[in-house]
Design an enzyme around this catalytic site. Sequence first.
Site, short mmCIF file in Angstrom:
data_model
loop_
_atom_site.label_atom_id
_atom_site.label_comp_id
_atom_site.label_asym_id
_atom_site.label_seq_id
_atom_site.Cartn_x
_atom_site.Cartn_y
_atom_site.Cartn_z
N LYS A 1 -8.47 3.19 1.76
CA LYS A 1 -7.40 4.57 1.45
C LYS A 1 -8.15 5.15 0.46
O LYS A 1 -8.29 6.22 0.27
CB LYS A 1 -6.15 3.87 1.80
CG LYS A 1 -5.73 3.68 3.54
CD LYS A 1 -4.57 3.75 4.03
CE LYS A 1 -4.48 3.53 4.86
NZ LYS A 1 -5.32 2.43 5.39
N SER B 1 -14.70 25.51 -27.23
CA SER B 1 -15.13 24.37 -28.26
C SER B 1 -13.83 24.50 -29.42
O SER B 1 -13.69 25.12 -30.32
CB SER B 1 -16.08 24.23 -29.25
OG SER B 1 -16.82 22.94 -30.36
N SER C 1 0.77 -1.24 -0.02
CA SER C 1 0.45 0.13 0.30
C SER C 1 0.93 1.54 -0.04
O SER C 1 0.69 2.63 0.04
CB SER C 1 -1.12 -0.12 1.44
OG SER C 1 0.12 -0.15 2.56
N GLU D 1 -19.70 21.66 -14.78
CA GLU D 1 -20.33 20.62 -15.53
C GLU D 1 -18.86 19.54 -14.58
O GLU D 1 -19.54 17.87 -14.32
CB GLU D 1 -20.12 19.98 -16.59
CG GLU D 1 -21.62 20.86 -17.71
CD GLU D 1 -21.20 21.34 -19.07
OE1 GLU D 1 -20.05 20.10 -19.72
OE2 GLU D 1 -21.02 22.35 -19.64
N LYS E 1 -18.43 28.74 -28.82
CA LYS E 1 -19.19 28.57 -27.87
C LYS E 1 -18.35 28.82 -26.69
O LYS E 1 -16.64 28.98 -27.00
CB LYS E 1 -18.24 26.54 -27.56
CG LYS E 1 -19.74 26.04 -28.80
CD LYS E 1 -20.83 25.75 -27.87
CE LYS E 1 -21.55 25.00 -26.89
NZ LYS E 1 -20.72 23.65 -27.28
N ASN F 1 -1.60 -2.56 12.92
CA ASN F 1 -3.11 -2.51 13.33
C ASN F 1 -4.11 -0.71 13.80
O ASN F 1 -4.55 -0.45 13.54
CB ASN F 1 -4.34 -3.44 13.98
CG ASN F 1 -3.90 -5.18 13.35
OD1 ASN F 1 -3.26 -5.23 11.74
ND2 ASN F 1 -4.21 -6.03 13.36
N GLN G 1 -7.43 -2.11 4.23
CA GLN G 1 -6.36 -1.28 3.86
C GLN G 1 -7.09 -0.48 2.54
O GLN G 1 -6.45 0.65 2.03
CB GLN G 1 -5.24 -2.09 3.24
CG GLN G 1 -4.42 -1.39 2.22
CD GLN G 1 -2.70 -2.34 2.09
OE1 GLN G 1 -1.96 -3.00 2.84
NE2 GLN G 1 -2.68 -2.69 1.06
N TYR H 1 -9.25 -7.16 12.80
CA TYR H 1 -8.46 -6.32 11.73
C TYR H 1 -8.55 -7.55 10.82
O TYR H 1 -8.24 -8.66 10.86
CB TYR H 1 -6.96 -5.86 11.85
CG TYR H 1 -6.48 -5.16 10.26
CD1 TYR H 1 -6.76 -4.04 10.23
CD2 TYR H 1 -5.97 -6.11 10.10
CE1 TYR H 1 -6.12 -3.66 9.01
CE2 TYR H 1 -5.10 -5.81 8.70
CZ TYR H 1 -5.34 -4.21 8.31
OH TYR H 1 -4.95 -4.29 6.90
N ASN I 1 -18.62 27.10 -22.58
CA ASN I 1 -18.52 25.82 -22.47
C ASN I 1 -18.80 26.58 -20.47
O ASN I 1 -17.06 26.43 -20.12
CB ASN I 1 -18.19 24.54 -22.78
CG ASN I 1 -18.57 24.20 -23.92
OD1 ASN I 1 -19.69 24.74 -24.79
ND2 ASN I 1 -18.10 23.84 -24.86
N THR J 1 -41.02 25.96 -9.56
CA THR J 1 -41.28 24.79 -8.54
C THR J 1 -41.65 24.33 -10.68
O THR J 1 -41.92 24.52 -11.40
CB THR J 1 -42.40 24.81 -7.74
OG1 THR J 1 -43.13 25.18 -8.78
CG2 THR J 1 -42.14 25.62 -7.10
N HIS J 2 -41.28 22.28 -10.57
CA HIS J 2 -41.75 21.92 -11.53
C HIS J 2 -40.39 22.81 -12.65
O HIS J 2 -41.38 22.05 -14.13
CB HIS J 2 -42.84 21.56 -11.87
CG HIS J 2 -43.51 21.19 -10.92
ND1 HIS J 2 -43.85 19.52 -10.93
CD2 HIS J 2 -44.25 21.88 -9.43
CE1 HIS J 2 -44.38 19.79 -8.90
NE2 HIS J 2 -45.03 20.85 -8.88
#
Length: 437
Positions: free
Chosen positions: A323, A275, A22, A288, A281, A109, A320, A315, A283, A153-154
């Site tokens: 992490k 773009s 690890s 996003e 564009k 441990n 492990q 344990y 963006n 709303t909606h």
Amino acid sequence: MKLWGGRFIEKESRLMEDFNSSLSFDKRLCYEDIMGSIAHVKMLAKCSILTKEESVTIVNGLNSILLDIQEGKLKIEGDYEDIHSFMEIQLTKLVGDVGKKLHTARSRNDQVAVDMRLYSKHKAAEVIDNLDVILCTIEKVGTFNAVIMPGYTHMQRAQVVTFKQHIMAYYSMLRRDKKRLISAIEIMDENPLGCCALAGTTYDTDRSFTTSELGFKKPVDNFMDGVSDRDYLLELLSSFSIIMMHFSRLSEELVLWSTKEFDFIEISDEFSTGSSIMPQKRNPDAAELIRGKTGRVYGDLMSLLTTMKGIPLAYNKDMQEDKEPFFDAVDTVLKCIKVMNKMLSSLKIKSHNMHSAVKRGFLNATEAADYLACKGMAFRDAHGVIGSIVLHCEQVHTAIEDLNLEELKSFSELFNGDVYEFIDYENTLSRGIKKEM
Ligand code: ARG
């Protein structure tokens, strides 16, 4: 290089060594590992398990390893099973055989358990600090932009709100997120060092000493739980997921509002992208990406929940696997808070467009019904009358407040000149807001 091997005849497979190691990811626990070891060694000396000289040599050795790592003189890499093996082997190389006494009355441990508690507690505090920064930003953006806009709303225009009200909804969400983290820290603030492998140690150790050295509130109550508890990580991961869910909702709104269809805001160039084919564009990639990374943090939570669900006490090596998801989630959440904060600070609010969307949306229809109800009509009947007025307005492309009194009276005799003030957007808004806080 390993910390064990005495009871083995054959060499471990290379494949297994790689699979088991690890170090590539738990190397980020190096600071906490050294702090845990220093507290442990000081405790061993205090309890006369090590001599004062031995403990001073080991503590000095550990501090010098830390310095070498911080200065880039020592790289955490190589053939080691984990950060704990790396540190002990480095220490022994540096200070000689006395280094081999470091692990007296300790197991990896409880060592890894204390490292993760220290690391995650510190990281959770960093997330809280970053939340404080974005809370300030949101308050500022709201205060400077108390302009009216449609509330939805909606996803249909519903009633008038202000941009400040809208954005301050996220302030409330993030403030709860902060409280959730404070409470998670409070619950997890227990020291597992001293639990050893699962059943404590025959040495007469002092868990209260390491507890105060490491800044924990108290030692854990139960050894088996202490070495195998990961629910504090789950709690943090779930708080991170909720933060991301809130950010994702905000991102979604930023994306929508920056479309030409809404045109309520402009995300700064700094947080927009172009773009490769469509020259026009701009963006909203930052928003996003934050929305997209939410799935990743949920995944981290699901990953650890699933890892933990079938593990018997105490344990097991499965743990492990706590992490990478935790590290990934905390890195992601910190990055997203920072990006969101900067994106909000540089946001341009198009108040004129918000205002005209209010006008086009019959956003005072509810208040117009309230007006008739105040004049004595039952609200349900008032609702019907205003509904017919809206239908009429739609046919002739006008707004309720733009009908003259005679036109209004043709729908109900209860209309009087005071209606215009009653259904004025700013007035309806201030009447509503009064009850908000
Ligand atoms: N790398 C291990 C982990 O992260 C450390 C604990 C190892 N303990 C053991 N008994 N093999 O969980």
